[in-house]
Design an enzyme around this catalytic site. Structure first.
Site, PDB file in Angstrom:
ATOM      1  N   LYS A 158       0.837  -1.206   0.000  1.00 59.89           N
ATOM      2  CA  LYS A 158       0.000   0.000   0.000  1.00 59.89           C
ATOM      3  C   LYS A 158       0.869   1.253   0.000  1.00 59.89           C
ATOM      4  CE  LYS A 158      -3.890  -2.166   2.437  1.00 59.89           C
ATOM      5  NZ  LYS A 158      -4.661  -2.212   3.722  1.00 59.89           N
ATOM      6  N   SER A 172      -0.773   0.327   6.169  1.00 59.64           N
ATOM      7  CA  SER A 172      -1.163  -0.539   7.279  1.00 59.64           C
ATOM      8  C   SER A 172      -2.177  -1.565   6.796  1.00 59.64           C
ATOM      9  CB  SER A 172      -1.769   0.289   8.420  1.00 59.64           C
ATOM     10  OG  SER A 172      -2.007  -0.511   9.561  1.00 59.64           O
ATOM     11  N   ASP A 173      -2.119  -2.742   7.409  1.00 59.88           N
ATOM     12  CA  ASP A 173      -3.080  -3.784   7.074  1.00 59.88           C
ATOM     13  C   ASP A 173      -3.292  -4.661   8.305  1.00 59.88           C
ATOM     14  OD1 ASP A 173      -4.563  -5.064   4.660  1.00 59.88           O
ATOM     15  OD2 ASP A 173      -3.660  -6.755   5.703  1.00 59.88           O
ATOM     16  N   GLN A 174      -4.478  -5.201   8.430  1.00 61.49           N
ATOM     17  CA  GLN A 174      -4.782  -6.044   9.588  1.00 61.49           C
ATOM     18  C   GLN A 174      -5.376  -7.371   9.138  1.00 61.49           C
ATOM     19  OE1 GLN A 174      -8.179  -5.422  12.555  1.00 61.49           O
ATOM     20  NE2 GLN A 174      -6.431  -4.650  13.718  1.00 61.49           N
ATOM     21  N   ALA A 229      -0.235  -4.872  10.881  1.00 57.60           N
ATOM     22  CA  ALA A 229       1.059  -4.545  10.284  1.00 57.60           C
ATOM     23  C   ALA A 229       1.120  -3.065   9.926  1.00 57.60           C
ATOM     24  CB  ALA A 229       1.292  -5.396   9.045  1.00 57.60           C
TER      25      ALA A 229
END
Length: 216
Positions: free
Chosen positions: A64, A84-86, A121
């Site tokens: 991203k 960011s990623d979850q 993350a």
């Protein structure tokens, strides 16, 4: 992707860009009281075959940030791009956003009385150097063993259909949770601010300044 042509900083600060369409991440970043813009990265978020939840979250967070940084015009100057990623996991399987009431109820039924891991993350990319700082903040969440009626009532009240795990810990969803274990209380909401502020300070971004300093 949002037009970022006007992102050149007006002060000595680098431009700060949140590579996300999430209103939850935007609201969290606003807590820091620093100027930032947002851009929506165009990437495929499908997990790769055999990929661990941690690897998926980290890869997407980096992807991203890189996608947004690659689209910046030369006139933008130095920018710090936040990705960011979850990924939520339960019984070794990744849990996506439910999208509907029925799927959310199915998720909550399966998780009641159980522990779920949330991998949040974070990536910070410096467009001037190409350097990328990353971290995976893990949050352990134990759900209460509640009856179907209570789960259904919660979902109708808060409608958390865009949240992995089908519960908003920052809202009424806290009533569904028995315990939360994490080094960063904002990680579960979607953007680990303790880790992010550490990264920003390491990158030389001024967080705590006077109004006069901010203008210089």
């Amino acid at each position: 992707m949002q037009d970022t042509a006007a992102l050149a900083p007006q002060t000595g600060r680098p431009a700060l860009i949140l590579a996300s369409s999430s209103r939850y991440r935007r609201e969290l970043l606003e807590r820091l009281r620093i100027p930032f813009d947002t851009a929506v990265p165009a990437i495929d978020e499908t997990p790769q075959p055999g990929e661990t939840p941690e690897a998926t979250a980290l890869r997407l967070a980096v992807a991203k940030a890189r996608a947004v940084a690659a689209a910046l015009p030369a006139s933008a100057g130095r920018s710090l791009v936040i990705g960011s990623d979850q990924v939520a996991t339960f019984d070794g399987h990744q849990i996506g956003k439910p999208g509907t009431h029925e799927r959310a109820l199915e998720q909550l039924r399966a998780m009641r009385g159980r522990e779920v891991l949330f991998h949040s993350a974070l990536s910070l990319l410096d467009s001037a150097t190409g350097r990328t700082d990353t971290v995976d903040v893990v949050t352990k969440v134990r759900f209460r063993d509640l009856p179907d009626a209570a789960l259904d009532a919660y979902l109708r009240a808060e409608q958390p259909y865009d949240c992995a795990g089908s519960a908003k810990s920052e809202g009424l969803g806290i009533a569904l949770l028995e315990a939360i274990e994490s080094d960063d209380p904002t990680a579960l909401i979607g953007l680990p601010l303790i880790a992010l502020t550490r990264m920003l300070l390491a990158a030389g971004y001024p967080l705590l300044t006077t109004p006069q300093e901010a203008r210089e």
